[in-house]
Design a protein around this motif. Structure first.
Motif, mmCIF file in Angstrom:
data_model
loop_
_atom_site.group_PDB
_atom_site.id
_atom_site.type_symbol
_atom_site.label_atom_id
_atom_site.label_comp_id
_atom_site.label_asym_id
_atom_site.label_seq_id
_atom_site.Cartn_x
_atom_site.Cartn_y
_atom_site.Cartn_z
ATOM 1 N N ARG A 1 -21.143 -104.126 -81.905
ATOM 2 C CA ARG A 1 -19.758 -104.175 -81.441
ATOM 3 C C ARG A 1 -19.300 -105.622 -81.441
ATOM 4 O O ARG A 1 -19.947 -106.487 -80.881
ATOM 5 N N ARG A 2 -18.145 -105.828 -82.068
ATOM 6 C CA ARG A 2 -17.571 -107.173 -82.062
ATOM 7 C C ARG A 2 -16.130 -107.053 -81.607
ATOM 8 O O ARG A 2 -15.414 -106.168 -82.034
ATOM 9 N N LEU B 1 -11.223 -99.921 -85.762
ATOM 10 C CA LEU B 1 -10.647 -100.170 -84.445
ATOM 11 C C LEU B 1 -10.479 -98.847 -83.695
ATOM 12 O O LEU B 1 -9.763 -97.963 -84.149
ATOM 13 N N THR B 2 -11.159 -98.723 -82.566
ATOM 14 C CA THR B 2 -11.188 -97.530 -81.706
ATOM 15 C C THR B 2 -11.454 -96.246 -82.494
ATOM 16 O O THR B 2 -10.704 -95.281 -82.389
ATOM 17 N N PRO B 3 -12.543 -96.197 -83.297
ATOM 18 C CA PRO B 3 -12.863 -94.946 -83.994
ATOM 19 C C PRO B 3 -13.260 -93.870 -82.992
ATOM 20 O O PRO B 3 -13.705 -94.183 -81.879
ATOM 21 N N PRO B 4 -13.092 -92.581 -83.346
ATOM 22 C CA PRO B 4 -13.340 -91.500 -82.385
ATOM 23 C C PRO B 4 -14.804 -91.290 -82.069
ATOM 24 O O PRO B 4 -15.133 -90.742 -81.022
ATOM 25 N N TRP C 1 -16.779 -103.309 -85.749
ATOM 26 C CA TRP C 1 -16.430 -102.149 -84.921
ATOM 27 C C TRP C 1 -15.878 -102.659 -83.603
ATOM 28 O O TRP C 1 -16.558 -103.362 -82.861
ATOM 29 N N ILE C 2 -14.615 -102.318 -83.305
ATOM 30 C CA ILE C 2 -13.948 -102.800 -82.094
ATOM 31 C C ILE C 2 -13.580 -101.609 -81.234
ATOM 32 O O ILE C 2 -12.941 -100.662 -81.696
ATOM 33 N N THR C 3 -13.985 -101.646 -79.969
ATOM 34 C CA THR C 3 -13.577 -100.618 -79.010
ATOM 35 C C THR C 3 -12.721 -101.269 -77.945
ATOM 36 O O THR C 3 -13.031 -102.367 -77.464
ATOM 37 N N ARG C 4 -11.643 -100.598 -77.579
ATOM 38 C CA ARG C 4 -10.736 -101.090 -76.548
ATOM 39 C C ARG C 4 -10.300 -99.919 -75.676
ATOM 40 O O ARG C 4 -9.867 -98.889 -76.180
ATOM 41 N N ALA D 1 -9.767 -104.469 -94.928
ATOM 42 C CA ALA D 1 -9.194 -103.212 -94.455
ATOM 43 C C ALA D 1 -9.210 -103.180 -92.934
ATOM 44 O O ALA D 1 -10.118 -103.708 -92.288
ATOM 45 N N LEU D 2 -8.199 -102.519 -92.375
ATOM 46 C CA LEU D 2 -8.133 -102.209 -90.949
ATOM 47 C C LEU D 2 -7.888 -100.717 -90.823
ATOM 48 O O LEU D 2 -6.849 -100.214 -91.265
ATOM 49 N N LEU D 3 -8.843 -100.008 -90.227
ATOM 50 C CA LEU D 3 -8.705 -98.576 -89.963
ATOM 51 C C LEU D 3 -8.574 -98.418 -88.457
ATOM 52 O O LEU D 3 -9.491 -98.759 -87.699
ATOM 53 N N PHE D 4 -7.435 -97.896 -88.026
ATOM 54 C CA PHE D 4 -7.057 -97.898 -86.612
ATOM 55 C C PHE D 4 -6.763 -96.471 -86.179
ATOM 56 O O PHE D 4 -5.895 -95.810 -86.758
ATOM 57 N N TRP D 5 -7.486 -95.977 -85.176
ATOM 58 C CA TRP D 5 -7.257 -94.636 -84.632
ATOM 59 C C TRP D 5 -6.483 -94.770 -83.339
ATOM 60 O O TRP D 5 -6.988 -95.298 -82.350
ATOM 61 N N GLN D 6 -5.238 -94.310 -83.323
ATOM 62 C CA GLN D 6 -4.388 -94.416 -82.138
ATOM 63 C C GLN D 6 -3.183 -93.503 -82.328
ATOM 64 O O GLN D 6 -2.355 -93.733 -83.208
ATOM 65 N N SER D 7 -3.072 -92.478 -81.500
ATOM 66 C CA SER D 7 -1.994 -91.507 -81.689
ATOM 67 C C SER D 7 -0.692 -91.930 -81.027
ATOM 68 O O SER D 7 0.373 -91.908 -81.630
#
Length: 244
Positions: free
Chosen positions: A236-237, A82-85, A105-108, A129-135
């Motif tokens: 992308r889904r 989710l939103t990988p860099p 792969w999810i982009t938002r 698994a859920l890998l989420f990039w968000q600061s």
């Protein structure tokens, strides 16, 4: 009133431990694939059904390579990025025994949409698994995600900026990563039990790097430097009913 022996107190409940000890593991865990890291984690692995935070000086420093051995154990269950860099590199993922058909792969663009998507994945419970990039996430949103994770057996990792380390978090496990020659330096910020005084160095081979674009900081980057090896990218889904 008779005193209680410390040895007896340890046997009162499995959730109790001495401050000088690691918590005794209860629940399900994924093996990290790194024997030295296994010894430093309560339960001996990455916890399932809980929020785990990985704090980074910059995104894309081989955090996927750290998690790859655990992801390999999910036996075909979907893995959400989710939103990988960067764009995940299909060829490198395949070489790491992660099938592209297994990955979502999810982009938002909006944070509210990304948070909504993360909560839906966790509450659905079908993903391994859920890998989420968000600061930038508010504390109430963190608590909501942690609560949603507890309703599943999903391996949930939130990648945040290292600048967030001083802020409180409901995550039972928080660690930081820094790139070093030949691998990553890992420091324990929070775990159930006594903290580790010194960082732990993990050796990670270069062929495990899983992004298709090298980081702009060439000195510190551990992203894949062979983006031209493949033109394939992951499909992308997005959730069928994401809010506008």
């Amino acid at each position: 009133m008779p005193s209680i022996s410390p040895l007896v107190a340890e046997g009162i409940h499995p959730a109790l431990w001495r401050a000088s000890q690691l918590a005794r593991g209860h629940g399900a865990y994924l093996d990290t694939g790194f024997p030295e890291l296994r010894l430093e984690l309560p339960g001996g692995g990455w916890p399932l059904g809980q929020l785990t935070e990985i704090l980074l000086p910059t995104a894309g420093i081989a955090e996927l390579s750290l998690l790859k051995p655990a992801l390999n154990q999910l036996q075909g269950r979907p893995i959400v990025l989710l939103t990988p860099p960067y764009t995940p590199q299909a060829l490198a993922l395949s070489c790491a025994h992660l099938e592209t058909s297994q990955l979502i792969w999810i982009t938002r663009s909006k944070q509210s949409n990304a948070l909504w998507a993360a909560e839906q994945v966790l509450r659905n419970g079908s993903c391994g698994a859920l890998l989420f990039w968000q600061s930038q996430i508010r504390s109430e949103a963190l608590r909501r995600l942690h609560l949603a994770a507890q309703s599943s057996d999903t391996f949930f990792c939130l990648m945040r900026s290292l600048q967030m380390a001083p802020l409180p978090s409901p995550a039972p496990l928080r660690l930081s990563l820094r790139p070093v020659a030949g691998g990553l330096e890992l420091a324990m910020i929070k775990r159930r039990g006594g903290l580790r005084d010194r960082p732990l160095t993990l050796r990670i081979a270069a062929h495990h790097y899983l992004y298709s674009h090298a980081h702009t900081n060439k000195e510190n980057s551990t992203a894949d430097r062979h983006a031209g090896a493949t033109s394939a990218t992951l499909a992308r889904r997005t959730p069928a009913h994401a809010p506008a």
